[in-house]
Design a protein around this motif. Structure first.
Motif, PDB file in Angstrom:
ATOM      1  N   UNK A 159       0.827  -1.200   0.000  1.00  0.00           N
ATOM      2  CA  UNK A 159       0.000   0.000   0.000  1.00  0.00           C
ATOM      3  C   UNK A 159       0.866   1.256   0.000  1.00  0.00           C
ATOM      4  N   UNK A 160       1.908   1.240   0.821  1.00  0.00           N
ATOM      5  CA  UNK A 160       2.786   2.408   0.913  1.00  0.00           C
ATOM      6  C   UNK A 160       3.604   2.586  -0.366  1.00  0.00           C
ATOM      7  N   UNK A 161       4.026   1.496  -0.963  1.00  0.00           N
ATOM      8  CA  UNK A 161       4.768   1.592  -2.220  1.00  0.00           C
ATOM      9  C   UNK A 161       3.894   2.202  -3.306  1.00  0.00           C
ATOM     10  N   UNK A 162       2.653   1.748  -3.384  1.00  0.00           N
ATOM     11  CA  UNK A 162       1.746   2.284  -4.398  1.00  0.00           C
ATOM     12  C   UNK A 162       1.514   3.778  -4.184  1.00  0.00           C
ATOM     13  N   UNK A 163       1.368   4.174  -2.919  1.00  0.00           N
ATOM     14  CA  UNK A 163       1.155   5.586  -2.620  1.00  0.00           C
ATOM     15  C   UNK A 163       2.366   6.427  -3.008  1.00  0.00           C
ATOM     16  N   UNK A 164       3.564   5.823  -2.932  1.00  0.00           N
ATOM     17  CA  UNK A 164       4.790   6.543  -3.270  1.00  0.00           C
ATOM     18  C   UNK A 164       5.161   6.408  -4.739  1.00  0.00           C
ATOM     19  N   UNK A 165       4.371   5.645  -5.494  1.00  0.00           N
ATOM     20  CA  UNK A 165       4.653   5.465  -6.908  1.00  0.00           C
ATOM     21  C   UNK A 165       5.846   4.563  -7.178  1.00  0.00           C
ATOM     22  N   UNK A 166       6.140   3.657  -6.244  1.00  0.00           N
ATOM     23  CA  UNK A 166       7.273   2.740  -6.393  1.00  0.00           C
ATOM     24  C   UNK A 166       6.740   1.374  -6.813  1.00  0.00           C
ATOM     25  N   UNK A 167       7.282   0.843  -7.901  1.00  0.00           N
ATOM     26  CA  UNK A 167       6.837  -0.448  -8.428  1.00  0.00           C
ATOM     27  C   UNK A 167       7.826  -1.540  -8.059  1.00  0.00           C
ATOM     28  N   UNK A 168       7.385  -2.621  -7.438  1.00  0.00           N
ATOM     29  CA  UNK A 168       8.284  -3.744  -7.151  1.00  0.00           C
ATOM     30  C   UNK A 168       8.868  -4.304  -8.440  1.00  0.00           C
ATOM     31  N   UNK A 169      10.122  -4.733  -8.376  1.00  0.00           N
ATOM     32  CA  UNK A 169      10.799  -5.275  -9.555  1.00  0.00           C
ATOM     33  C   UNK A 169      11.138  -6.750  -9.408  1.00  0.00           C
ATOM     34  N   UNK A 170      10.716  -7.350  -8.321  1.00  0.00           N
ATOM     35  CA  UNK A 170      11.024  -8.754  -8.091  1.00  0.00           C
ATOM     36  C   UNK A 170      10.189  -9.285  -6.946  1.00  0.00           C
ATOM     37  N   UNK A 171      10.436 -10.513  -6.539  1.00  0.00           N
ATOM     38  CA  UNK A 171       9.613 -11.143  -5.497  1.00  0.00           C
ATOM     39  C   UNK A 171       9.849 -10.554  -4.111  1.00  0.00           C
ATOM     40  N   UNK A 203       9.799   6.975   1.754  1.00  0.00           N
ATOM     41  CA  UNK A 203       8.973   7.762   2.651  1.00  0.00           C
ATOM     42  C   UNK A 203       8.713   7.017   3.934  1.00  0.00           C
ATOM     43  N   UNK A 204       7.527   6.438   4.056  1.00  0.00           N
ATOM     44  CA  UNK A 204       7.179   5.706   5.267  1.00  0.00           C
ATOM     45  C   UNK A 204       7.527   4.232   5.142  1.00  0.00           C
ATOM     46  N   UNK A 205       8.584   3.950   4.435  1.00  0.00           N
ATOM     47  CA  UNK A 205       9.180   2.615   4.357  1.00  0.00           C
ATOM     48  C   UNK A 205      10.671   2.832   4.135  1.00  0.00           C
ATOM     49  N   UNK A 206      11.453   1.788   4.363  1.00  0.00           N
ATOM     50  CA  UNK A 206      12.899   1.893   4.170  1.00  0.00           C
ATOM     51  C   UNK A 206      13.307   1.232   2.863  1.00  0.00           C
ATOM     52  N   UNK A 207      14.343   1.769   2.235  1.00  0.00           N
ATOM     53  CA  UNK A 207      14.962   1.138   1.071  1.00  0.00           C
ATOM     54  C   UNK A 207      16.394   0.809   1.464  1.00  0.00           C
ATOM     55  N   UNK A 208      16.717  -0.481   1.450  1.00  0.00           N
ATOM     56  CA  UNK A 208      18.030  -0.935   1.902  1.00  0.00           C
ATOM     57  C   UNK A 208      18.616  -1.898   0.887  1.00  0.00           C
TER      58      UNK A 208
END
Length: 276
Positions: A159-171, A203-208
């Motif tokens: 939900x947070x990724x969609x709100x930030x416009x970030x698309x998953x690229x893998x599993x 944003x309200x998630x981490x990217x590591x």
């Protein structure tokens, strides 16, 4: 008025129960025939009976029930008490259901012990990967503790990724680590999914960047994660037979995640290993 049998049927209780309530002074009959000893009740006594039964279902003793009904607990208070008890029972039912599932999964593991095949284990190097993640803490690494913690993380992460416009690229990828250095059993649960986003845009998630693993014993687990112990024990046998060691925390790569049909799920388990 109603005789004791009719009153019992109207209140959906037993005659024996009414006699007991009379003997302890909890619900006296409205009248008693002095010649026959027959008990008679009025319709308005059903109100007290309803409260007695409801409070008894809350787990109170009959002595506690009498103290409460004699204080004339009102409908709002009684409703609040019943709702609280309902919540407690629902939580207990959920916990019992989870324990039953864990027992059934362990039984399946025991039944399949003679069928475990270490030939399905593959030793390979795992490349680094960038992930977006949410974290939480579970009481232990047991499946019954991990499941309720990790399951809500993924819907929230997506939900947070969609709100930030970030698309998953893998599993999705889950991994675990001790929650502290005090030797306790609590673990940090990482619920992640592959992305190419820049860490600064999170944003309200981490990217590591999840580091690579030079050597990992891996196996593809098919079916619900409730049964993951079977595959973990195959890995354990392979690790011991081939002279390796591991910390026991598996990375889980959800190759085919089926939330509605977990029995169709496909997950690769990856255990970092080193020579003994």
């Amino acid at each position: 008025m109603f005789n004791i049998g009719d009153f019992a049927r109207l209140g959906r209780v037993s005659v024996r129960m009414l006699r007991h309530y009379d003997s302890i002074g909890l619900l006296r009959p409205a009248a008693v025939d002095p010649h026959t000893g027959y008990r008679y009740y009025r319709a308005d006594q059903l109100r007290r009976l309803n409260r007695v039964i409801a409070l008894k279902e809350l787990g109170l003793t009959l002595e506690q029930v009498r103290a409460i009904v004699d204080d004339a607990v009102d409908v709002a208070e009684l409703r609040g008490m019943l709702r609280l008890r309902r919540s407690q029972l629902e939580a207990q039912l959920a916990a019992d259901t989870a324990r039953l599932a864990a027992v059934e999964a362990r039984l399946r593991t025991i039944e399949s012990e003679g069928q475990m095949n270490t030939q399905d284990v593959v030793l390979k190097e795992i490349a680094p990967v960038r992930v977006a993640e949410l974290t939480a803490v579970a009481d232990s690494y047991q499946s019954t503790d991990i499941g309720p913690v990790i399951q809500p993380l993924y819907p929230e992460l997506f939900r947070r990724l969609a709100a930030a416009g970030v698309t998953p690229t893998g599993p999705g990828i889950a991994w675990y680590e001790p929650a502290g250095t005090d030797g306790g059993e609590a673990v940090v649960v990482h619920a992640g999914v592959q992305v190419t986003a820049d860490p600064s845009t999170a944003g309200d998630f981490a990217v590591v960047d999840l580091p690579g693993v030079r050597a990992a014993a891996t196996i593809v687990h098919q079916g619900p994660m409730d049964d993951v112990e079977q595959s973990m024990q195959v890995l354990a046998r392979w690790i011991e037979e081939n002279g390796y060691r591991t910390d026991g925390f598996a990375r889980e790569v959800y190759l085919d995640y089926c939330a509605d049909e977990p029995e169709k799920g496909i997950t690769e388990l990856q255990l970092a290993v080193r020579r003994s």
